[in-house]
Structure formats: structure tokens, C-alpha cells
Design a protein around this motif. Structure first.
Motif, PDB file in Angstrom:
ATOM      1  N   LYS A 181     -17.926   5.608  -8.921  1.00 26.01           N
ATOM      2  CA  LYS A 181     -16.569   5.965  -8.436  1.00 26.01           C
ATOM      3  C   LYS A 181     -15.397   5.795  -9.272  1.00 26.01           C
ATOM      4  CE  LYS A 181     -14.457   5.153  -3.796  1.00 26.01           C
ATOM      5  NZ  LYS A 181     -14.591   4.978  -2.595  1.00 26.01           N
ATOM      6  N   LYS A 204      -5.582   0.168   0.589  1.00 32.50           N
ATOM      7  CA  LYS A 204      -6.671   0.381   1.793  1.00 32.50           C
ATOM      8  C   LYS A 204      -7.522   1.499   1.434  1.00 32.50           C
ATOM      9  CE  LYS A 204      -4.392  -2.013   4.956  1.00 32.50           C
ATOM     10  NZ  LYS A 204      -4.954  -3.526   4.868  1.00 32.50           N
ATOM     11  N   ARG A 248     -11.479  -1.122   4.886  1.00 31.05           N
ATOM     12  CA  ARG A 248     -11.901  -1.735   3.637  1.00 31.05           C
ATOM     13  C   ARG A 248     -10.792  -1.990   2.563  1.00 31.05           C
ATOM     14  NH1 ARG A 248     -17.060   1.591   4.394  1.00 31.05           N
ATOM     15  NH2 ARG A 248     -15.723   3.236   4.262  1.00 31.05           N
ATOM     16  N   ASN A 294      -8.863   5.121 -10.852  1.00 29.43           N
ATOM     17  CA  ASN A 294      -8.849   4.213 -11.916  1.00 29.43           C
ATOM     18  C   ASN A 294      -8.416   5.072 -13.374  1.00 29.43           C
ATOM     19  OD1 ASN A 294      -9.741   2.512  -9.959  1.00 29.43           O
ATOM     20  ND2 ASN A 294     -11.926   2.816 -10.200  1.00 29.43           N
ATOM     21  N   SER A 306       0.895  -1.246  -0.124  1.00 35.07           N
ATOM     22  CA  SER A 306       0.037  -0.065   0.135  1.00 35.07           C
ATOM     23  C   SER A 306       0.744   1.303   0.070  1.00 35.07           C
ATOM     24  CB  SER A 306      -0.800   0.005   1.307  1.00 35.07           C
ATOM     25  OG  SER A 306      -1.244   1.316   1.789  1.00 35.07           O
TER      26      SER A 306
HETATM   27  C1  BT5 Z   1     -11.671   4.948  -0.369  1.00 34.66           C
HETATM   28  O1  BT5 Z   1     -12.076   4.205   0.799  1.00 34.66           O
HETATM   29  O2  BT5 Z   1     -12.224   5.202  -1.283  1.00 34.66           O
HETATM   30  C2  BT5 Z   1     -10.153   5.409  -0.243  1.00 34.66           C
HETATM   31  C3  BT5 Z   1      -9.308   4.740  -1.294  1.00 34.66           C
HETATM   32  C4  BT5 Z   1      -7.850   4.965  -1.276  1.00 34.66           C
HETATM   33  C5  BT5 Z   1      -7.098   4.555  -2.455  1.00 34.66           C
HETATM   34  C6  BT5 Z   1      -5.811   5.012  -2.042  1.00 34.66           C
HETATM   35  S1  BT5 Z   1      -4.616   4.101  -3.383  1.00 34.66           S
HETATM   36  C7  BT5 Z   1      -3.212   4.742  -2.909  1.00 34.66           C
HETATM   37  C8  BT5 Z   1      -3.284   4.778  -1.384  1.00 34.66           C
HETATM   38  N1  BT5 Z   1      -2.760   3.726  -0.699  1.00 34.66           N
HETATM   39  C9  BT5 Z   1      -3.630   3.115  -0.204  1.00 34.66           C
HETATM   40  O3  BT5 Z   1      -3.579   1.875   0.307  1.00 34.66           O
HETATM   41  N2  BT5 Z   1      -5.021   3.613  -0.314  1.00 34.66           N
HETATM   42  C10 BT5 Z   1      -4.769   4.840  -1.132  1.00 34.66           C
HETATM   43  P1  BT5 Z   1     -13.551   3.979   1.192  1.00 34.66           P
HETATM   44  O4  BT5 Z   1     -14.362   5.264   0.912  1.00 34.66           O
HETATM   45  O5  BT5 Z   1     -13.659   3.167   2.258  1.00 34.66           O
HETATM   46  O6  BT5 Z   1     -14.050   2.937  -0.254  1.00 34.66           O
HETATM   47  C11 BT5 Z   1     -13.655   1.641  -0.192  1.00 34.66           C
HETATM   48  C12 BT5 Z   1     -14.754   1.015  -1.215  1.00 34.66           C
HETATM   49  O7  BT5 Z   1     -14.623   1.499  -2.444  1.00 34.66           O
HETATM   50  C13 BT5 Z   1     -14.494  -0.611  -1.190  1.00 34.66           C
HETATM   51  O8  BT5 Z   1     -15.070  -1.162  -0.126  1.00 34.66           O
HETATM   52  C14 BT5 Z   1     -15.220  -0.932  -2.405  1.00 34.66           C
HETATM   53  O9  BT5 Z   1     -16.777  -0.874  -2.373  1.00 34.66           O
HETATM   54  C15 BT5 Z   1     -14.891   0.380  -3.356  1.00 34.66           C
HETATM   55  N3  BT5 Z   1     -13.607   0.058  -4.310  1.00 34.66           N
HETATM   56  C16 BT5 Z   1     -12.548  -0.535  -3.933  1.00 34.66           C
HETATM   57  N4  BT5 Z   1     -11.749  -0.659  -4.964  1.00 34.66           N
HETATM   58  C17 BT5 Z   1     -12.225   0.297  -6.032  1.00 34.66           C
HETATM   59  C18 BT5 Z   1     -11.892   0.778  -7.266  1.00 34.66           C
HETATM   60  N5  BT5 Z   1     -10.522   0.538  -7.663  1.00 34.66           N
HETATM   61  N6  BT5 Z   1     -12.598   1.511  -7.813  1.00 34.66           N
HETATM   62  C19 BT5 Z   1     -13.861   1.910  -7.405  1.00 34.66           C
HETATM   63  N7  BT5 Z   1     -14.220   1.498  -6.168  1.00 34.66           N
HETATM   64  C20 BT5 Z   1     -13.433   0.727  -5.464  1.00 34.66           C
END
Ligand code: BT5
Length: 330
Positions: free
Chosen positions: A184, A118, A123, A209, A90
Motif C-alpha cells: 500500500k 485516521k 484505525r 507515502n 489529523s
Molecule cells: C485508510 O484506512 O487507508 C485511510 C487512510 C487515510 C489517511 C489520510 S492522511 C490525510 C487524512 N487525514 C487523516 O487523518 N486521514 C486521512 P484503512 O483502509 O482503514 O487502512 C488503515 C491501515 O493501513 C492501518 O490499519 C495499517 O494497517 C495501514 N497503514 C497505516 N499507516 C500506513 C501508511 N503510512 N502506509 C501504508 N499503510 C499504512
């Protein structure tokens, strides 16, 4: 030195540059030039060499290599140092470790894929190759209570970048997502190390994405996700996009530091996915249902419930609800 050779080859693109010229211009030996050229080739740069003519850059890897991203990046602080590797658990985890070691504000960590990306509240964030998975270390001088606003600062910067670079109609879904339509395209995860009245550092994680195909995602995620490539029907240059994003983020962050939250708030209100919608938000142990009516001066969401009560939501998950007419008319 390797990057200086690369930039020289980029400037002279389309022509061969002799090893002698490079060695004279940069003040290193011919053997040194050769060594760096080989190391660039190992990174994926295609460099042709002809015995009497020299070297010519003919192909660049589609990777978010510091040498690629830094070229032409004119930020003052953000991305002056970029850490990259092909795979990370991550980027937020990596950035926190670097911040604990004392790495300065603006340090960027970026990878091609995350094995355990993460989201919030434990999640998972799916992070296959093709996306932009990055974290930025910030060391703002303000009080820890203002840190959540940085999520919104980042959301504004991402929304603007995707609008300007990819002509996408982006909306900000409070508090940490960027949407296209009802899907999203970006999620943001802000983590902080602080004392009671002082921030040690903030790690701002941004997942975009970009050239991602969401088809292999589990259905419940796939049906609510999109990517730039899917919206445009073709891939985008991730290097150019990351450069634009770092530039836009710095601009927005500096604006916030200089003028406070009000200009950011106005941008969020203008491009909000959430405002005007009927939402359900977890508030303490209860769910609050009502209309999202405003973002306040601290970045909190104001929800007007069916009974007409105004509730201030500081953090949480906002789900959409169908407003049934019976409830609405009650
Ligand atoms: C987020 O959490 O949206 C925060 C995401 C942050 C990601 C970045 S990538 C670089 C950095 N390093 C990391 O480890 N993380 C950060 P949340 O609001 O809790 O939404 C998570 C939810 O989004 C998941 O439970 C899925 O339902 C959905 N999801 C997972 N992967 C996805 C994707 N690639 N595109 C769209 N939705 C996704």
C-alpha cells in the motif's frame, strides 16, 4: 502580498532584484518589502541580499507551504485556498472543523505530519514527515448515497498522478487504497456530513507515502507498505507532486460530476488490484469468500462465491485469500 513578492523573486531567479523595483512593481514601501522578505525567510526560503543589488531567491524549503503549492497551480476550485501547518492531529479533523465553519468546496488542508492520522473504522494512519497528508472539502449537489463513489474518484486520481509523475505501476485496491505490487502506497478516508437527502460536505482525506521510510513502522504494517521514495530509490518533489495531484483530482472529480460514474468505473476496472483475485470480505456478520469479478455501476464490488452466487459488496475490507485447489474444484 508576501506571495506576490515570492513569485516575483521566482520569476527573476538567478538575478538580484532591487528592493526599489519590487516596491515599484507591487506598490508597497521598501520597509514593507523588507518585512515580507523576512517573513519568507522565517518560512524557510533562503533569500540572499546584497546592499546595492537587492534580493535573490537561492533556496526553497521542501515544505507543502501554500505559497509553494499555489505557484503554477491552475485548478479552478480545488486548492484555491490551502491551509497548512507543520503538524496536525489529523487533516480530516481539521478539514471537518473548517467545513463546519462554512469553508467552500475545494478548500485543502495539508500538513507535514499527523500525530493521530485516521484510517477507516478507527484505525490509525501512520503519518511521519515526508508524506503528503491532505484533506479536501467538497460540497457536491448530489444525493448522499453517491458519496462513497468519491473515494474511488480520488483513488483513480492518485493512481494516475503517481503513474504520470513518478512512473509507478499503480493499482487500485477496492475500495480505498492504491497499491504498488502487493504494498500500500496510499490510503483514502472519506467522511461526510449530510441530511437525509442532502450533503452538507464531504471531507476526502488522502495519505500518500511520498518520501517516507516505512522501516520504522510496526512489522505488520511495514511488510505491506511502500513509498514513492522507496520505489524510486530517491526522494520526489512533494510540492510538484501535490500540485499534480490537486490538478488530476479536479479533472477526475469534474469528469464524475459531468458524466457520472461510468468513466471512473472503466478506469478502476483497467487498473484494478482487486478484480480477478480470490478475496474474503466481511459482509454483515459473515465473511464472504470468492472471486472479485466486477465493479458495478454504483462502485460496489461483485464477488462470485464458491457456490456460484453473486454477492454485491457495498463497503468493507477486502482481504486476499489463497484459493486452495480443493475448494476451487469443488
Ligand atoms: C485508510 O484506512 O487507508 C485511510 C487512510 C487515510 C489517511 C489520510 S492522511 C490525510 C487524512 N487525514 C487523516 O487523518 N486521514 C486521512 P484503512 O483502509 O482503514 O487502512 C488503515 C491501515 O493501513 C492501518 O490499519 C495499517 O494497517 C495501514 N497503514 C497505516 N499507516 C500506513 C501508511 N503510512 N502506509 C501504508 N499503510 C499504512
Amino acid at each position: 502580498m508576501k506571495n506576490r513578492i515570492l513569485y516575483f523573486l521566482k520569476e527573476e531567479r538567478g538575478t538580484y532584484v532591487s528592493g526599489e523595483e519590487i516596491s515599484n512593481r507591487l506598490g508597497i514601501s521598501r520597509a514593507g518589502v523588507w518585512k515580507h522578505i523576512n517573513s519568507l525567510r522565517e518560512e524557510g526560503y533562503e533569500i540572499d541580499s546584497k546592499s546595492r543589488l537587492g534580493y535573490m531567491l537561492i533556496g526553497e524549503p521542501d515544505l507543502l507551504l501554500p505559497s509553494q503549492v499555489s505557484y503554477g497551480l491552475s485548478t479552478e476550485v480545488i486548492g484555491k485556498v490551502i491551509h497548512h501547518s507543520m503538524e496536525m492531529v489529523s487533516t480530516n479533523r481539521e478539514a471537518r472543523a473548517l467545513a463546519d465553519e462554512g469553508k467552500p468546496e475545494g478548500t485543502v488542508v495539508v500538513t507535514e505530519r499527523q500525530t493521530d492520522g485516521k484510517g477507516r473504522l478507527g484505525r490509525t494512519w501512520l503519518s511521519p514527515p515526508g508524506g503528503i497528508w491532505l484533506s479536501v472539502i467538497l460540497r457536491p449537489g448530489f444525493q448522499p448515497l453517491h458519496a462513497p463513489k468519491l473515494t474511488l474518484v480520488a483513488a483513480v486520481a492518485v493512481a494516475k498522478t503517481l503513474r504520470e509523475e513518478a512512473h509507478l505501476d499503480t493499482k487500485i485496491k477496492w475500495p480505498n487504497d492504491v497499491y504498488i505490487g502487493s504494498r500500500k502506497i496510499c490510503g483514502i478516508l472519506t467522511e461526510m456530513s449530510a441530511e437525509l437527502d442532502r450533503i452538507n460536505y464531504v471531507v476526502l482525506g488522502i495519505g500518500v507515502n511520498a518520501n517516507v521510510d516505512v522501516a520504522p513502522f510496526p512489522p505488520e504494517i511495514r511488510d505491506r507498505a511502500t513509498s514513492i521514495m522507496m520505489e524510486l530509490g530517491k526522494p520526489i518533489s512533494r510540492v510538484a507532486l501535490l500540485r499534480a495531484l490537486l490538478t488530476q483530482f479536479e479533472r477526475t472529480y469534474f469528469l464524475f460530476l459531468r458524466e457520472g460514474f461510468e468513466p471512473i468505473r472503466q478506469e478502476i476496472k483497467a487498473d484494478s488490484y482487486t478484480l480477478g483475485r480470490w478475496v474474503k470480505v466481511r459482509h454483515g456478520k459473515k465473511d464472504i469468500e470468492g472471486e472479485a469479478v466486477d465493479i458495478d455501476k454504483d462502485g460496489a464490488l461483485l464477488v462470485r462465491t464458491i457456490e456460484g452466487r453473486m454477492v454485491t459488496i457495498v463497503s468493507g475490507d477486502v482481504g486476499e485469500e489463497q484459493k486452495t485447489s480443493t475448494i476451487y474444484n469443488a
